[in-house]
Design an enzyme around this catalytic site. Structure first.
Site, PDB file in Angstrom:
ATOM      1  N   GLY A  69     -44.493  14.248  13.596  1.00 41.15           N
ATOM      2  CA  GLY A  69     -45.715  13.540  13.954  1.00 41.15           C
ATOM      3  C   GLY A  69     -45.632  12.799  15.266  1.00 41.15           C
ATOM      4  O   GLY A  69     -46.655  12.396  15.823  1.00 41.15           O
ATOM      5  N   ARG A  70     -44.418  12.615  15.770  1.00 40.07           N
ATOM      6  CA  ARG A  70     -44.260  11.931  17.059  1.00 40.07           C
ATOM      7  C   ARG A  70     -43.023  12.405  17.802  1.00 40.07           C
ATOM      8  O   ARG A  70     -42.648  11.827  18.812  1.00 40.07           O
ATOM      9  CB  ARG A  70     -44.170  10.429  16.839  1.00 40.07           C
ATOM     10  CG  ARG A  70     -43.028  10.059  15.905  1.00 40.07           C
ATOM     11  CD  ARG A  70     -42.998   8.605  15.619  1.00 40.07           C
ATOM     12  NE  ARG A  70     -42.089   8.338  14.522  1.00 40.07           N
ATOM     13  CZ  ARG A  70     -41.946   7.154  13.972  1.00 40.07           C
ATOM     14  NH1 ARG A  70     -42.650   6.154  14.422  1.00 40.07           N
ATOM     15  NH2 ARG A  70     -41.106   6.971  12.987  1.00 40.07           N
TER      16      ARG A  70
ATOM     17  N   LYS B  77     -38.079  11.514  20.461  1.00 36.01           N
ATOM     18  CA  LYS B  77     -38.830  10.791  19.433  1.00 36.01           C
ATOM     19  C   LYS B  77     -39.746   9.764  20.097  1.00 36.01           C
ATOM     20  O   LYS B  77     -39.313   9.001  20.951  1.00 36.01           O
ATOM     21  CB  LYS B  77     -37.853  10.093  18.482  1.00 36.01           C
ATOM     22  CG  LYS B  77     -38.484   9.553  17.211  1.00 36.01           C
ATOM     23  CD  LYS B  77     -37.401   9.124  16.236  1.00 36.01           C
ATOM     24  CE  LYS B  77     -37.994   8.621  14.924  1.00 36.01           C
ATOM     25  NZ  LYS B  77     -36.934   8.271  13.947  1.00 36.01           N
TER      26      LYS B  77
ATOM     27  N   ASP C 203     -37.948  15.326   3.202  1.00 31.64           N
ATOM     28  CA  ASP C 203     -38.091  15.692   4.612  1.00 31.64           C
ATOM     29  C   ASP C 203     -37.096  14.941   5.491  1.00 31.64           C
ATOM     30  O   ASP C 203     -36.974  15.242   6.683  1.00 31.64           O
ATOM     31  CB  ASP C 203     -39.523  15.436   5.095  1.00 31.64           C
ATOM     32  CG  ASP C 203     -39.956  13.990   4.907  1.00 31.64           C
ATOM     33  OD1 ASP C 203     -40.026  13.550   3.744  1.00 31.64           O
ATOM     34  OD2 ASP C 203     -40.211  13.299   5.912  1.00 31.64           O
TER      35      ASP C 203
END
Length: 480
Positions: free
Chosen positions: A88-89, A109, A248
């Protein structure tokens, strides 16, 4: 020397990512880089020249051969199926090709929005990037498998979390970022052929000796389970609580990955919860071995289309064997035992019970124990206990156990001091570096990184001390 990058993930697993570029931060600047790791990887010093701006470290440029992608995966979070997740980032910029033919992921990141950002903003904050850089390097120098931190970039980009913070980027390196959640993603999408492609990729690149073996998938999963068992054993022996062991966040290669609300034990508390968002205590310290097994069971489920149930169960048994064997070996080393005897577990559990009752500092207790002299009836550790009679009774049993082995003090102490660190990354130490960095002072960040490179060296300063009052039970969350 020119760095060489390959794009194996991008070329071989086209269904697992979206190609995209990082989004740079406002007024980005390099505030720390890992000089020792950079030297080992032959990264040119010119890349860290601040006059060139944030460069690749801030997503402003790419190096030749880089092909950035954001990976998609799914997972169980706090025991509940969460569906599609993904980077997501973070963006996998490329895989550095090393001299021995292996590769190393360069993962940025905080690199901006991706198709997998969900409700997030694609950013990481300075606080969390500093914590991850410190934690991953601390774990590396403790000898525990982990991702590595190469650089931190700070910025003036405002980022809203519980309060307004500033955006930052961390360059994270790892042999692979393949997660349990990659397999779950395609299993729950009913695409077993893609699950098998992931397994083939892992075997081809990380276990090539099994490529032509009939039982290659069963052997591979057995090794994944064993690596996971050894990793969790290492966590338990140094008092490390990960804080958010979602599927995850579990590495196929048995690496510690995704440092968020982690914590090292201060007082010995087996029920320690590092993550203040973990209201049920699912990821408390003493539950980590059970959670890792549960996560492996979720991974095993995804492999049922091409691995027999009996083989999967054998692999899960291998996890338990690896965990218990490695934990037992390491704890005997921490106690200074060179052989295994039937009463060792009882002796260790007696010590743990005493430590729990007294609130003894986990790291300092074992470090002080490593200075024990076999012939001495007293120990400096005694003064740290209120119930001296209980300690004396345990210490008498301990000394009697030491006398069963023909090992002199010097050799035993040497072994113990190699496995009982004097220093771990306590949350208050990280917070002190963060507070200074948020005011523009990076000196403590650099100093703490240097200290963490020598965890088995005795010190008489506050890096090896118990936390001050303000540093006890600092609240840490998943917010990053």
């Amino acid at each position: 020397m020119t760095l060489s990058f390959t794009a194996r993930w991008r070329d071989e697993l086209p269904a697992t990512y979206t190609a995209l570029l990082p989004t740079p931060l406002k007024n980005a600047r390099l505030i720390w880089y890992n000089d020792k790791l950079a030297q080992q990887l032959a990264i040119p010093a010119s890349l860290f020249d601040a006059t060139n701006g944030a460069g690749v470290w801030g997503g402003e440029t790419l190096l030749p051969g880089m092909s950035p992608v954001a990976q998609v995966y799914s997972g169980h979070q706090f025991g509940v199926w969460a569906g599609q997740l993904g980077d997501g980032r973070g963006i996998l910029l490329g895989e550095q090709l090393l001299a021995d033919g292996s590769t190393l992921d360069w993962h940025l990141k905080g690199a901006g929005l991706t198709p997998y950002s969900r409700m997030g903003d694609g950013r990481a904050v300075l606080r969390s990037t500093i914590r991850e850089s410190l934690a991953s390097e601390a774990m590396h120098y403790l000898g525990i498998p982990t991702t590595r931190a190469l650089s931190i970039v700070a910025s003036d980009t405002p980022v809203q979390r519980e309060t307004q913070e500033t955006g930052a980027m961390l360059m994270r390196l790892a042999q692979s970022h393949m997660r349990f959640g990659h397999f779950e993603h395609f299993y729950y999408r009913r695409e077993p052929e893609k699950v098998q492609q992931l397994a083939d990729f892992a075997i081809r690149h990380y276990w090539p000796q099994w490529q032509d073996v009939a039982e290659k998938y069963a052997l591979w999963f057995e090794e994944v389970a064993a690596r996971t068992g050894r990793l969790i054993a290492e966590w338990q022996t140094v008092g490390f609580a990960h804080g958010v062991m979602n599927t995850d966040n579990m590495s196929i290669l048995g690496l510690t990955i995704d440092y968020g609300p982690f914590g090292f034990l201060d007082d010995y508390d087996p029920g320690f919860i590092g993550n203040h968002s973990d209201h049920q205590g699912r990821y408390r310290f003493d539950n980590q071995p059970s959670v890792a097994l549960w996560n492996l069971q979720r991974l095993a489920q995804t492999l049922t289309p091409f691995i027999e149930i009996d083989a999967l169960n054998r692999a899960l048994d291998r996890y338990q064997d690896a965990l218990l064997t490695h934990y037992g070996q390491r704890m005997r080393q921490k106690l200074g035992f060179f052989t295994e005897q039937k009463d060792d577990n009882a002796l260790l559990n007696e010590l743990f019970s005493l430590m729990a009752r007294e609130g003894s500092d986990y790291t300092r207790t074992f470090r002080m124990l490593s200075h024990t002299e076999q012939q001495s009836a007293s120990s400096p550790l005694r003064d740290t206990f209120i119930d001296r009679a209980a300690f004396d009774a345990w210490f008498d049993h301990y000394r009697a156990r030491l006398r069963t082995e023909a090992v002199d003090d010097a050799l035993r102490q040497q072994q113990m001091q190699r496995v009982n660190p004097a220093i771990v990354l306590r949350n208050w130490l990280a917070q002190r570096a963060i507070d200074a960095a948020e005011q523009g002072d990076m000196a403590e960040l650099h100093r703490l990184h240097e200290v963490l490179r020598q965890p088995f060296t005795d010190r008489d300063d506050d890096y090896a001390s118990r936390p001050p009052e303000w540093g006890k039970r600092l609240e840490v969350s998943c917010s990053s």
